[in-house]
Design an enzyme around this catalytic site. Structure first.
Site, PDB file in Angstrom:
ATOM      1  N   TYR A  60       0.846  -1.375   0.180  1.00 39.15           N
ATOM      2  CA  TYR A  60      -0.247  -0.016   0.257  1.00 39.15           C
ATOM      3  C   TYR A  60       0.678   1.079   0.015  1.00 39.15           C
ATOM      4  CZ  TYR A  60      -3.957   2.916   0.708  1.00 39.15           C
ATOM      5  OH  TYR A  60      -4.743   3.883   0.851  1.00 39.15           O
ATOM      6  N   PHE A  87      -7.861  21.357 -24.123  1.00 41.93           N
ATOM      7  CA  PHE A  87      -7.766  20.192 -24.486  1.00 41.93           C
ATOM      8  C   PHE A  87      -9.538  19.812 -23.589  1.00 41.93           C
ATOM      9  CE2 PHE A  87      -7.981  15.524 -23.711  1.00 41.93           C
ATOM     10  CZ  PHE A  87      -8.489  14.922 -24.459  1.00 41.93           C
ATOM     11  N   THR A  88     -10.252  18.645 -24.182  1.00 37.83           N
ATOM     12  CA  THR A  88     -11.566  18.145 -23.417  1.00 37.83           C
ATOM     13  C   THR A  88     -11.726  18.332 -21.678  1.00 37.83           C
ATOM     14  OG1 THR A  88     -11.200  15.643 -23.721  1.00 37.83           O
ATOM     15  CG2 THR A  88     -12.354  16.959 -24.943  1.00 37.83           C
ATOM     16  N   ASP A 132       1.338  19.958 -20.917  1.00 38.26           N
ATOM     17  CA  ASP A 132       0.462  18.851 -20.701  1.00 38.26           C
ATOM     18  C   ASP A 132       1.380  17.869 -21.573  1.00 38.26           C
ATOM     19  OD1 ASP A 132      -0.609  16.701 -21.689  1.00 38.26           O
ATOM     20  OD2 ASP A 132      -3.123  17.945 -22.065  1.00 38.26           O
ATOM     21  N   LYS A 144      -0.619   7.442 -22.825  1.00 39.27           N
ATOM     22  CA  LYS A 144      -0.098   7.983 -24.675  1.00 39.27           C
ATOM     23  C   LYS A 144       1.808   7.375 -24.536  1.00 39.27           C
ATOM     24  CE  LYS A 144      -4.362  10.303 -24.493  1.00 39.27           C
ATOM     25  NZ  LYS A 144      -4.980  10.404 -23.011  1.00 39.27           N
ATOM     26  N   ARG A 147     -14.327  14.867 -33.847  1.00 40.67           N
ATOM     27  CA  ARG A 147     -13.444  16.032 -33.019  1.00 40.67           C
ATOM     28  C   ARG A 147     -13.509  17.092 -33.500  1.00 40.67           C
ATOM     29  NH1 ARG A 147     -10.723  14.385 -28.031  1.00 40.67           N
ATOM     30  NH2 ARG A 147     -12.989  14.381 -27.855  1.00 40.67           N
ATOM     31  N   PHE A 206     -19.572  14.202 -26.020  1.00 43.52           N
ATOM     32  CA  PHE A 206     -18.983  13.477 -26.694  1.00 43.52           C
ATOM     33  C   PHE A 206     -19.043  11.889 -26.547  1.00 43.52           C
ATOM     34  CE2 PHE A 206     -14.681  12.899 -25.884  1.00 43.52           C
ATOM     35  CZ  PHE A 206     -14.353  13.930 -24.778  1.00 43.52           C
TER      36      PHE A 206
HETATM   37  N1  F0G Z   1      -4.485  15.477 -22.298  1.00 45.94           N
HETATM   38  C1  F0G Z   1      -4.504  15.749 -23.420  1.00 45.94           C
HETATM   39  C2  F0G Z   1      -3.280  16.198 -24.757  1.00 45.94           C
HETATM   40  C3  F0G Z   1      -4.783  14.109 -23.881  1.00 45.94           C
HETATM   41  O1  F0G Z   1      -4.848  14.043 -24.883  1.00 45.94           O
HETATM   42  C4  F0G Z   1      -5.308  13.663 -22.825  1.00 45.94           C
HETATM   43  C5  F0G Z   1      -6.277  12.317 -23.634  1.00 45.94           C
HETATM   44  C6  F0G Z   1      -5.516  13.810 -21.451  1.00 45.94           C
HETATM   45  C7  F0G Z   1      -4.985  15.166 -21.161  1.00 45.94           C
HETATM   46  C8  F0G Z   1      -6.366  13.708 -20.014  1.00 45.94           C
HETATM   47  O2  F0G Z   1      -5.450  11.922 -20.466  1.00 45.94           O
HETATM   48  O3  F0G Z   1      -7.445   9.933 -20.953  1.00 45.94           O
HETATM   49  O4  F0G Z   1      -5.129   9.961 -19.229  1.00 45.94           O
HETATM   50  O5  F0G Z   1      -7.372  11.347 -17.813  1.00 45.94           O
HETATM   51  N2  F0G Z   1      -6.509  12.359 -24.555  1.00 45.94           N
HETATM   52  C9  F0G Z   1      -7.344  10.950 -25.178  1.00 45.94           C
HETATM   53  C10 F0G Z   1      -7.592  11.017 -26.472  1.00 45.94           C
HETATM   54  C11 F0G Z   1      -8.598  10.622 -23.843  1.00 45.94           C
HETATM   55  O6  F0G Z   1      -7.992   9.930 -26.436  1.00 45.94           O
HETATM   56  O7  F0G Z   1      -7.176  11.405 -26.941  1.00 45.94           O
HETATM   57  P1  F0G Z   1      -6.572  10.867 -19.263  1.00 45.94           P
END
Ligand code: F0G
Length: 462
Positions: free
Chosen positions: A76, A128-129, A219, A262, A386, A453
């Site tokens: 843990y 970014f979303t 990021d 990624k 997108r 989305f």
């Molecule tokens: N920042 C970027 C540039 C991303 O592309 C993503 C995730 C995140 C942050 C968030 O990271 O998913 O680990 O919580 N992108 C995915 C995509 C979901 O399909 O582009 P996460």
């Protein structure tokens, strides 16, 4: 403009384990897509032939990473894998402190809660979303300060991820530096088409922010892909290693959020890394509330180990050349067929320009959502919208955002598909392109409140 010749190299790996793919009929796909409300996020993976939905968590791990999984220390507290990861993050990213999180958005939540006060403004090189949503949930307002070229899918600018320093300075002038806790810099910029930021630009952002007392948070999700583009395109970097370039990028910032799913070649994992001792103290405290103890952050020891080993593999030039080279192979074939895609080709994906592909559809008929649905029907290939659906609604007015970019993203998992899969993908898009004039748009019939989305549902317009 640099192109990657596909003939002079092959993937720097061979295949040891295979996973069978299921072929489906058009009839089957019509049924399951209707059930999924024409949203590719709502399809079952087993109904998908080639899955280009995302490069997130879809990577193939190496034998070395799988071996590391067996060395997971599932204590843990104080797992040895945490210390391995901490060492690699310090070595390659250069930040002093590490807080692991279950994935990128976990880190975004922490940094947003720590640094943003209600009423603040957070400038960034395109939204970014999940990043923007966490900034908004913390009471902030995101402000786009990317260069104009990034919103033009036809602009060949080599660094479309660059910050427009004038836009940044104007914002700071308007609201005052005290209301700008940090600049949110992404490398590469996902929503712009996987486009890189130049080191020179990042240095200028750094210099401006240093004068104003504003932090820079990177990021770093695809920062190594960004480093590859810097090496290829930015004068003075051709002879530098990706690891050196990454270090230099991070040195222009105060910390980073990371989705290890990624660049880092794992299926789950992320982290927040910072230099500031006080911010670290706060993050280490807060992570316990949302993710887990600060030495695991919601991850198993084995996941931490796989990510630590992934860092070392991801900085290898041969890996990155093959990774981005595969995307260039597909992109250049599509261009040769006259299919409209975002220029230049991005680091993790091809972005098909749905506005030009389906010019007869209005934006509220969801051209990109429609095109992703049609591609699935044609071939079983899964892509992602997108465009207007991803952009969501304005917090203030409640109206849709109408983004200039209305794109379908064909995202390539790392080390997963072969060149033959790439060829099938190109031919499938070509087949949809041939019948594009007959394609009808969609109507949204269900809209979730957050990140719509993922779960929105649609039906065909008559
Ligand atoms: N920042 C970027 C540039 C991303 O592309 C993503 C995730 C995140 C942050 C968030 O990271 O998913 O680990 O919580 N992108 C995915 C995509 C979901 O399909 O582009 P996460």
């Amino acid at each position: 403009m640099q192109t990657v010749s596909r003939r002079s190299w092959a993937e720097p790996f061979k295949i040891k384990v295979v996973e069978p793919l299921k072929m489906t009929t058009r009839e089957h796909r019509e049924r399951v897509l209707t059930e999924a409300g024409f949203n590719t996020f709502l399809l079952r993976s087993e109904d998908v032939y080639i899955d280009l939905l995302t490069d997130s968590g879809t990577n193939a791990m190496s034998d070395n990473q799988w071996a590391g999984m067996m060395l997971g220390d599932e204590a843990y507290a104080g797992s040895r894998n945490f210390y391995n990861l901490e060492e690699k993050v310090r070595q390659y990213y250069g930040y002093k402190h590490l807080v692991p999180t279950h994935q990128g958005r976990g880190a975004e939540n922490l940094i947003s809660r720590i640094l943003i006060k209600p009423g603040d403004f957070i400038p960034g090189n395109m939204y970014f979303t999940t990043t923007r949503l966490h900034q908004e949930l913390a009471g902030g307002t995101f402000v786009d300060v990317i260069i104009d070229e990034a919103h033009d899918p036809a602009s060949p600018h080599p660094f479309k991820g660059n910050v427009n320093l004038q836009k940044l300075a104007d914002l700071v002038q308007r609201v005052g530096a005290a209301k700008v806790p940090y600049v949110s810099v992404a490398a590469t910029v996902n929503m712009a088409g996987g486009q890189p930021i130049a080191l020179e630009n990042l240095r200028q952002v750094r210099a401006f922010c240093a004068r104003q007392g504003i932090r820079v948070i990177l990021d770093a999700t695809r920062a190594l892909e960004n480093a590859y583009f810097i090496k290829e395109r930015e004068p003075g970097y051709a002879d530098r290693t990706l690891a050196e370039i990454l270090k230099e990028m991070c040195a222009c910032t105060d910390g980073c959020t990371m989705s290890g799913k990624k660049d880092l070649l794992v299926n789950i994992g992320g982290f927040l890394a910072v230099n500031d001792d006080a911010v670290f103290e706060e993050a280490r405290n807060l992570v316990v509330v949302y993710e887990g103890l600060h030495t695991y952050g919601g991850l198993a020891g084995r996941d931490l180990e796989a990510m630590a080993r992934g860092i070392e593999e991801a900085v290898q030039y041969d890996h990155m050349r093959a990774r981005i080279g595969q995307i260039y192979y597909v992109g250049e074939r599509l261009q040769a067929l006259g299919i409209p895609i975002v220029q230049p080709i991005g680091g993790h994906a091809i972005f098909v320009d749905a506005k030009r592909f389906l010019p007869h559809l209005r934006q509220l008929e969801f051209p990109a959502q429609t095109l992703a649905a049609e591609l699935y029907l044609e071939s079983g290939i899964r892509a992602m919208e997108r465009g207007i659906v991803s952009a969501g609604r304005s917090k203030e007015t409640g109206d849709h955002y109408y983004p200039k970019l209305e794109l379908v993203r064909l995202t390539f998992p790392r080390r997963v598909y072969t060149q033959a899969h790439c060829d099938v993908t190109v031919e499938s898009i070509q087949a949809v392109h041939e019948v594009r004039g007959a394609i009808k748009g969609l109507k949204m019939i269900y809209e979730p409140k957050y990140l719509r989305f993922f779960q929105a549902r649609f039906e065909h317009l008559p």
